[in-house]
Design an enzyme around this catalytic site. Structure first.
Site, PDB file in Angstrom:
ATOM      1  N   GLU A  93     -12.918  -2.436  11.815  1.00 34.01           N
ATOM      2  CA  GLU A  93     -12.751  -1.897  10.573  1.00 34.01           C
ATOM      3  C   GLU A  93     -13.904  -2.320   9.790  1.00 34.01           C
ATOM      4  O   GLU A  93     -14.414  -1.211   9.279  1.00 34.01           O
ATOM      5  CB  GLU A  93     -11.361  -1.979  10.063  1.00 34.01           C
ATOM      6  CG  GLU A  93     -11.237  -1.393   8.839  1.00 34.01           C
ATOM      7  CD  GLU A  93      -9.795  -1.745   8.170  1.00 34.01           C
ATOM      8  OE1 GLU A  93      -9.779  -0.997   7.184  1.00 34.01           O
ATOM      9  OE2 GLU A  93      -9.042  -2.389   8.758  1.00 34.01           O
ATOM     10  N   GLU A 131       0.865  -1.187   0.025  1.00 34.08           N
ATOM     11  CA  GLU A 131       0.059   0.019   0.175  1.00 34.08           C
ATOM     12  C   GLU A 131       0.957   1.229  -0.109  1.00 34.08           C
ATOM     13  O   GLU A 131       0.398   2.143   0.738  1.00 34.08           O
ATOM     14  CB  GLU A 131      -0.988   0.005   1.134  1.00 34.08           C
ATOM     15  CG  GLU A 131      -1.903  -1.237   1.098  1.00 34.08           C
ATOM     16  CD  GLU A 131      -2.821  -1.194   2.305  1.00 34.08           C
ATOM     17  OE1 GLU A 131      -4.121  -1.339   2.090  1.00 34.08           O
ATOM     18  OE2 GLU A 131      -2.542  -0.779   3.355  1.00 34.08           O
ATOM     19  N   ASP A 182      -8.562  -8.846   3.859  1.00 37.38           N
ATOM     20  CA  ASP A 182      -8.285  -7.688   4.616  1.00 37.38           C
ATOM     21  C   ASP A 182      -9.350  -7.863   5.528  1.00 37.38           C
ATOM     22  O   ASP A 182     -10.286  -6.920   5.672  1.00 37.38           O
ATOM     23  CB  ASP A 182      -8.243  -6.468   3.953  1.00 37.38           C
ATOM     24  CG  ASP A 182      -7.733  -5.291   4.881  1.00 37.38           C
ATOM     25  OD1 ASP A 182      -7.123  -5.712   5.910  1.00 37.38           O
ATOM     26  OD2 ASP A 182      -7.686  -4.234   4.333  1.00 37.38           O
TER      27      ASP A 182
END
Length: 702
Positions: free
Chosen positions: A396, A294, A368
């Site tokens: 998240e 990332e 993820d």
């Protein structure tokens, strides 16, 4: 008048000391059962120890505080108890009869000659034993004829903090960072001690205290002095500090022209920096690295491998006890590829090339931290490499701070999955605890959900996920129900009926959340950037695998990502026995169906419903189940502290509203492909797809 004053005082006291959640599960409130208190008191008259290390003294002080609160009596601490009985003895022994079956950090608790003896080979083991004894009292267990032997199954049990130097927390939903960098090292926030106590009570022995998207600033003398102050607070609780590092630091801090891991000057820079860190923190735990992921820098920037980068840091750590943790969360922006496969493909050729001081930290699933993922194909496929687990405690993709979602079942589902690496029974848990391949280093890490909110985790029930992570890192054989029962008894309710209702809510919460967000193996349809709320229509982003359409592959025929050889052959990364479980759409568990198969909307599933009807059923039923949780919680009002009750009640109302948001967004979007009405008895949403899309636009404006 006097009586009125007493009533007023009691009223003020009750409201002043309402439970704000700040004590977490370490509530040492006076036990209401007088007979029970008397029994416990007769066995805990005094505390003694045979070795006055800081950690053992911490254990004695914790027991003293716990006994005084729970039993309402003063308990004395002494170096040697002599011939007295009815007390607690804290015993460090290298080879005594009580420690024969113990490993490092393990403990034994025995009734012996009228005393309760907590034995261990290390001071940390004594501390963990002390908290186990207190947990037994808090949960009402008998202390008569105790015989407890407990060893941690995982060596390094770590919280990963994604906290930044500016006080923000990436994917943090409970306020700002708990680390007060502007105040350190001159002021030590009392919460650091509370944090240390909470972690030690569940066996957590390591903390990486800054974001994996790391700033080189954390390696400067200014910040090493601050980190030293934190390490000094955590040390008496058996917790070692790790630092997340930026791979480009030799350039940004050292002024070198490169950060190439094979460059001699770069290697020398890391060797010198590691020595410098140990001058501040002699028991430094080691480095945590996110590299070539990332946008973060890494060894691939110089044509080197992940092993080259990790081994360079391991070389710097060789004179010391610490280790290097290298994250395997890597993927390339390839619209024709499959992100599911990329970490495996980058790391597989490197198996056997990593230094023994390196642990490769792998997320539980291949994408993820989705609410439900197949276990990562790297587990069971790297016999020559130390693999550690990375779970996400912070929610998240799991409702953040507004949805009640108990994560122990998700952790367990992964840990109990069979990789078949060495035949049946080769579970993920045995991979990451090192037992499958006889690795000496083992790791379970969890991305922390702590913050500056007074109750640490915003949603009161999110505390249970921190607690569950620690308990499973210590012993992954514990059940989700057992862990929930402990936490409830220590935090919310002593009444058995109330405990049963709350435990049922917790155990049902993850399946409910999945029903109204990601049923049948759908994934990655959350709002862009903030990852909150639904956005299944997202088709454009900074890279293709940040969109929703990349994952669900909806079209006029059906839904799902074909990973059995159509779009991708990702299923072949698993052993044949696992491929057999998931490879046939007729036999594949519905929980993983759309992870591996593109299924026709009209296909009849094992439930007797078509894919479209089953999706609708789950979306709609999920909303109804949230309403039932609200009803259950309302029935508990007389049994729950008022502040906690109102906090959870309000969040459940938000959860109901947002479950409806997810339901409407997904069914209204997918119906544009199916061209099929929503089946009876479910009513068509009252709002249009365009109206639902505007909700996402409003959220982006926040």
């Amino acid at each position: 008048m006097f009586r009125k004053l007493i009533i007023l005082f009691l009223f003020i006291s009750v409201n002043t000391f309402a439970d704000d959640g700040s004590r977490l599960w370490l509530k040492y409130d006076l036990l209401k059962d007088v007979k029970q208190r008397e029994v416990y008191a007769s066995l805990t008259k005094h505390i003694s120890f045979n070795e006055d290390s800081p950690i053992v003294i911490t254990a004695a002080n914790e027991l003293q505080m716990g006994f005084e609160g729970l039993l309402g009596k003063k308990v004395l601490i002494s170096k040697n108890m002599g011939s007295k009985t009815g007390g607690i003895i804290l015993e460090i022994s290298a080879d005594g009869p009580n420690v024969q079956n113990l490993i490092e950090d393990g403990f034994a608790i025995h009734s012996q000659k009228g005393n309760i003896v907590i034995s261990a080979k290390t001071p940390s083991g004594v501390l963990y034993g002390a908290f186990e004894l207190l947990r037994n009292i808090q949960t009402g267990k008998s202390l008569n004829k105790l015989t407890i032997v407990s060893n941690p199954k995982v060596k390094i049990r770590m919280l990963n903090h994604w906290d930044n130097a500016n006080g923000t927390v990436e994917r943090g939903y409970a306020g700002s960072s708990m680390w007060k960098w502007t105040e350190l090292p001159f002021r030590i926030d009392p919460r650091y001690i509370q944090y240390a106590r909470a972690n030690a009570s569940i066996g957590i022995n390591a903390a990486s205290i800054n974001n994996v998207n790391a700033s080189s600033r954390f390696l400067t003398p200014e910040y090493l002095e601050k980190i030293k102050a934190v390490a000094d607070v955590l040390r008496p609780y058996g917790i070692r500090v790790f630092i997340s590092v930026n791979f480009r630091s030799p350039r940004t801090l050292g002024g070198l022209k490169t950060s190439d891991p094979l460059d001699p000057e770069v290697r020398k820079w890391w060797n010198d920096k590691t020595k410098e860190i140990h001058e501040y923190i002699p028991d430094f735990g080691g480095f945590l690295v996110k590299a070539n992921s990332e946008g973060e820098p890494g060894p691939q920037d110089y044509g080197r491998t992940h092993a080259d980068g990790a081994n360079m840091l391991a070389e710097a750590m060789r004179p010391f006890k610490g280790i290097v943790i290298w994250r395997a969360f890597v993927y390339n922006a390839d619209p024709k590829g499959d992100r599911f496969k990329e970490a495996y493909e980058q790391f597989k050729p490197l198996d056997g090339t990593f230094d023994p001081k390196v642990i490769v930290q792998v997320k539980n699933g291949p994408i993820d931290f989705m609410p439900r993922e197949p276990f990562h194909p790297m587990f069971g496929a790297f016999p020559k490499t130390n693999l550690g687990m990375e779970f996400q405690i912070t929610q998240e993709y799991l409702g953040q701070s507004t949805h009640l979602t108990y994560l122990a079942p998700m952790f367990k589902e992964c840990l109990d999955s069979d990789t078949f690496a060495k035949g049946k029974g080769s579970t993920v848990a045995k991979v990451i605890d090192g037992s499958l391949e006889s690795h000496q280093n083992s790791l379970m890490a969890g991305v922390a959900n702590t913050g500056s909110d007074v109750n640490w985790t915003a949603h009161p029930f999110n505390q249970a996920n921190w607690y569950a992570f620690g308990r499973l890192a210590w012993d992954h054989s514990l059940t989700s129900e057992q862990i929930a029962s402990e936490w409830i008894a220590m935090t919310l309710a002593k009444n058995k009926t109330a405990q049963d209702k709350i435990r049922t809510m917790m155990m049902q919460s993850l399946p409910i959340y999945i029903s109204y967000t990601y049923p049948l193996g759908t994934a990655h349809m959350m709002g862009e950037g903030h990852h909150y709320g639904p956005e299944p229509w997202l088709a454009k982003s900074g890279r293709p695998d940040w969109t929703s359409v990349y994952y669900h592959r909806a079209d006029s025929v059906g839904l799902g990502f074909d990973r059995i050889g159509g779009i991708s052959n990702a299923l072949t990364l698993y052993k044949p026995e696992v491929q057999k479980l998931w490879g046939n759409p007729e036999q594949c568990s519905l929980d993983y169906l759309l992870w591996f198969h593109h299924v026709a909307w009209t296909k009849k599933l094992s439930t007797g419903r078509t894919l479209w009807n089953e999706l609708c059923f789950r979306y709609y039923d999920g909303v109804e189940q949230v309403k039932k949780m609200e009803t259950t919680w309302e029935s508990l009002k007389p049994k729950i502290d008022k502040e906690t009750f109102e906090n959870v009640k309000g969040r459940l109302k938000i959860q109901e509203k947002e479950a409806l948001w997810w339901r409407d967004a997904c069914v209204l979007y997918f119906i544009t492909y199916t061209k099929t009405p929503i089946p009876a008895p479910f009513l068509h949403p009252t709002r249009t797809l365009d109206e639902v899309k505007k909700l996402v636009e409003i959220y982006h404006l926040r």
